[in-house]
Write a protein that holds these residues in place. Structure first.
Motif, PDB file in Angstrom:
ATOM      1  N   ASP A  70      11.723 -25.389  32.030  1.00  0.00           N
ATOM      2  CA  ASP A  70      12.471 -24.031  31.285  1.00  0.00           C
ATOM      3  C   ASP A  70      13.185 -23.781  32.165  1.00  0.00           C
ATOM      4  OD1 ASP A  70      11.374 -25.047  29.004  1.00  0.00           O
ATOM      5  OD2 ASP A  70      10.577 -24.043  28.829  1.00  0.00           O
ATOM      6  N   GLU A  71      12.302 -23.278  33.738  1.00  0.00           N
ATOM      7  CA  GLU A  71      13.146 -22.576  34.305  1.00  0.00           C
ATOM      8  C   GLU A  71      13.276 -22.705  35.978  1.00  0.00           C
ATOM      9  OE1 GLU A  71      11.035 -18.057  33.827  1.00  0.00           O
ATOM     10  OE2 GLU A  71       9.943 -19.228  34.573  1.00  0.00           O
ATOM     11  N   PRO A  72      14.325 -23.724  35.945  1.00  0.00           N
ATOM     12  CA  PRO A  72      15.078 -24.123  37.186  1.00  0.00           C
ATOM     13  C   PRO A  72      14.754 -23.397  38.428  1.00  0.00           C
ATOM     14  CG  PRO A  72      16.707 -24.699  35.708  1.00  0.00           C
ATOM     15  CD  PRO A  72      14.807 -23.536  35.163  1.00  0.00           C
ATOM     16  N   ASN A  73      15.048 -21.654  38.259  1.00  0.00           N
ATOM     17  CA  ASN A  73      15.283 -20.952  39.483  1.00  0.00           C
ATOM     18  C   ASN A  73      14.352 -20.840  40.150  1.00  0.00           C
ATOM     19  OD1 ASN A  73      15.015 -19.892  36.770  1.00  0.00           O
ATOM     20  ND2 ASN A  73      14.950 -17.987  37.572  1.00  0.00           N
ATOM     21  N   ARG A  74      13.024 -21.418  39.324  1.00  0.00           N
ATOM     22  CA  ARG A  74      11.916 -20.603  39.667  1.00  0.00           C
ATOM     23  C   ARG A  74      10.952 -22.186  40.386  1.00  0.00           C
ATOM     24  NH1 ARG A  74      10.314 -15.659  38.358  1.00  0.00           N
ATOM     25  NH2 ARG A  74      11.600 -14.516  36.583  1.00  0.00           N
ATOM     26  N   ASN A  75      11.366 -23.299  39.881  1.00  0.00           N
ATOM     27  CA  ASN A  75      10.696 -24.547  39.991  1.00  0.00           C
ATOM     28  C   ASN A  75      11.590 -25.103  41.621  1.00  0.00           C
ATOM     29  OD1 ASN A  75       9.838 -26.907  39.984  1.00  0.00           O
ATOM     30  ND2 ASN A  75      10.276 -27.093  38.152  1.00  0.00           N
ATOM     31  N   THR A  76      10.443 -24.242  42.503  1.00  0.00           N
ATOM     32  CA  THR A  76      10.915 -24.515  43.748  1.00  0.00           C
ATOM     33  C   THR A  76      10.815 -26.231  44.284  1.00  0.00           C
ATOM     34  OG1 THR A  76      10.086 -22.360  44.547  1.00  0.00           O
ATOM     35  CG2 THR A  76      10.563 -24.215  46.566  1.00  0.00           C
TER      36      THR A  76
ATOM     37  N   GLU B 280      20.933 -15.342  36.473  1.00  0.00           N
ATOM     38  CA  GLU B 280      20.903 -14.578  35.391  1.00  0.00           C
ATOM     39  C   GLU B 280      20.987 -16.140  33.900  1.00  0.00           C
ATOM     40  OE1 GLU B 280      23.493 -11.332  34.701  1.00  0.00           O
ATOM     41  OE2 GLU B 280      22.585 -10.297  36.727  1.00  0.00           O
ATOM     42  N   LYS B 281      20.238 -16.452  33.698  1.00  0.00           N
ATOM     43  CA  LYS B 281      20.229 -17.419  32.680  1.00  0.00           C
ATOM     44  C   LYS B 281      21.228 -17.005  31.189  1.00  0.00           C
ATOM     45  CE  LYS B 281      17.510 -20.409  29.749  1.00  0.00           C
ATOM     46  NZ  LYS B 281      18.077 -21.766  30.235  1.00  0.00           N
ATOM     47  N   ALA B 282      21.857 -18.138  31.317  1.00  0.00           N
ATOM     48  CA  ALA B 282      23.405 -17.626  30.069  1.00  0.00           C
ATOM     49  C   ALA B 282      22.227 -18.469  28.945  1.00  0.00           C
ATOM     50  CB  ALA B 282      24.315 -18.096  30.783  1.00  0.00           C
ATOM     51  N   ASP B 283      23.105 -17.984  27.572  1.00  0.00           N
ATOM     52  CA  ASP B 283      22.687 -18.228  26.733  1.00  0.00           C
ATOM     53  C   ASP B 283      23.459 -19.762  26.355  1.00  0.00           C
ATOM     54  OD1 ASP B 283      21.729 -18.766  24.507  1.00  0.00           O
ATOM     55  OD2 ASP B 283      22.813 -16.391  22.776  1.00  0.00           O
ATOM     56  N   SER B 284      23.109 -20.630  26.533  1.00  0.00           N
ATOM     57  CA  SER B 284      23.593 -21.683  25.976  1.00  0.00           C
ATOM     58  C   SER B 284      23.108 -22.431  24.748  1.00  0.00           C
ATOM     59  CB  SER B 284      22.921 -22.976  27.205  1.00  0.00           C
ATOM     60  OG  SER B 284      21.440 -22.810  27.131  1.00  0.00           O
ATOM     61  N   GLY B 285      22.531 -21.681  24.051  1.00  0.00           N
ATOM     62  CA  GLY B 285      22.803 -21.592  22.462  1.00  0.00           C
ATOM     63  C   GLY B 285      23.655 -21.962  21.808  1.00  0.00           C
TER      64      GLY B 285
END
Length: 425
Positions: free
Chosen positions: A83-89, A154-159
């Motif tokens: 769910d958080e690719p930016n933190r998944n090194t 910054e994660k955009a709202d993709s819903g």
């Protein structure tokens, strides 16, 4: 062999089958068994299972979408962004390894799907173009851009239905649906879409596994000597994006603008099998296969010779078949129809001398002109086939088959199609 999808596709009599994923070796064997079984069952019912990549002009051809990922021996998918690719090194590191591999070895990926039949399909009616590129989607691109430029992601709202607050939030599909991307990230895997329907999946997967192994090898050498591992990974991702982001393209692969843009980026556009195979025995490719003990230099050159010869034989067989169809079926049918029209004109004039035969005369004139043209183009193709014997080097011979014989076949085909539209059954 388990499958989760079976449905009709766009072209007449075209169907899709989606086997459930498994390890590469087993998947390749099962794919071969599936094709063999389909042929046997079709024959049992008095049918033919046609695995040709482009049996009909102007409508969708048939290919394979090779869904490929990397998992550990304990079942962890290394290409799962979570769910958080930016933190998944770990995910970002393996993703960058794939980006590096695809960019550096565009030629090998194109070569792995090269065939005379697949040349008809690539870039036509939903199939990806011959230019190798990668689709990552907006979210992953935003993550990688933030890392490359040292910015905060910054994660955009993709819903969907973001302003209908009384309804539950619906997630928007982030995968590529336009099917013009040759190598697209689709959730937790990559989908290599350039494979032809009749080919084995072994070679594309051999290439994929090898080129990604090389990229990971380079990454490992660099990270193992780093003091600050987290900082080294961040720097490695930045470096990879700066050097290889040219391979990433999220737009329409059919657009003329993409052809121009790809050329500016320095991407390869190997439109035909001879163009692609000419790079198989390049020094960098020989060294790659030798380093990982996939093929020796002799085996690489042997494959080059065999593939080039196979291309020449397929085009040669198709050209001879075309000549036989032209001379034994098309021209006789047109001549018979012209004779029928001529007799109709004579009968019509006998019954009513004042009757107009303008339509019949116009059709007779058109068919006679087209028949003469078809006859001439058939002779040209015949002469071109004889010219293929003048080449000793297989590369030059394959280029001749593409540039001269195949081009001559296209011209003959255009006239034959016009005759078909103007001749009664």
């Amino acid at each position: 062999i388990t499958a989760k999808t079976e449905h009709k596709e766009v072209a007449p009599g075209q169907h899709e089958l989606a086997p459930v994923y498994t390890t590469s070796n087993i998947a390749a064997d099962q794919n071969q068994l599936t094709m063999e079984m389909m042929k046997k069952v079709a024959e049992r019912h008095g049918l033919v299972c046609l695995l040709h990549e482009k049996p009909f002009a102007g409508i969708n051809g048939s290919g394979k979408h090779n869904n490929w990922s990397i998992t550990t021996n304990t079942g962890i998918n290394l290409l799962d962004p979570t769910d958080e690719p930016n933190r998944n090194t770990m995910f970002l590191l393996f993703l960058c390894a794939v980006i590096k591999a695809v960019d550096e070895h565009q030629d090998l990926l194109r070569i792995s799907v090269a065939s005379a039949a697949n040349d008809h399909r690539l870039g036509a009616n939903e199939a990806p173009p011959a230019i190798v590129s990668m689709y990552l989607g907006d979210e992953l691109m935003a993550v990688l851009d933030a890392i490359e430029n040292d910015k905060t992601y910054e994660k955009a709202d993709s819903g969907l239905l973001r302003y209908a607050h009384v309804l539950p939030r619906l997630a928007k599909d982030a995968t590529d649906r336009n099917r013009t991307s040759p190598f697209a990230f689709t959730g937790n895997k990559f989908e290599f879409r350039m494979l032809g329907s009749a080919q084995s999946v072994s070679e594309p997967n051999t290439v994929l596994n090898t080129i990604v192994a090389e990229a990971l090898d380079v990454f490992a050498d660099e990270l193992e000597k780093a003091g600050d591992l987290e900082g080294a990974v961040h720097a490695l991702i930045q470096k990879t994006m700066k050097e290889h982001k040219r391979i990433i393209f999220n737009g329409d692969g059919y657009a003329a603008a993409w052809q121009e843009e790809a050329e500016k980026r320095g991407l390869l556009n190997l439109k035909s099998t001879p163009d692609a195979l000419a790079h198989l025995a390049d020094e960098k490719n020989v060294k790659l296969f030798e380093k990982y003990r996939i093929f020796t230099e002799t085996e690489v050159h042997s494959r080059y010779e065999i593939k080039m010869e196979g291309y020449c034989k397929v085009i040669g067989i198709e050209a001879l078949t075309m000549l036989e169809l032209t001379r034994k079926q098309i021209l006789p049918s047109v001549s018979a129809y012209v004779k029928e029209l001529s007799e109709a004109v004579i009968a019509k004039k006998a019954a009513c001398p004042a009757a107009s035969c303008e339509m019949e005369a116009a059709i007779i004139e058109k068919l006679s002109s087209l028949s003469a043209s078809l006859f001439g183009k058939a002779n040209t193709l015949d002469e071109a086939l004889l010219g293929a014997k003048n080449f000793e080097k297989i590369g030059e011979c394959a280029a001749y088959y593409h540039d001269t014989i195949f081009a001559s076949m296209q011209e003959l085909r255009a006239v034959a199609d016009e005759l078909e539209l103007n001749t009664a059954e």
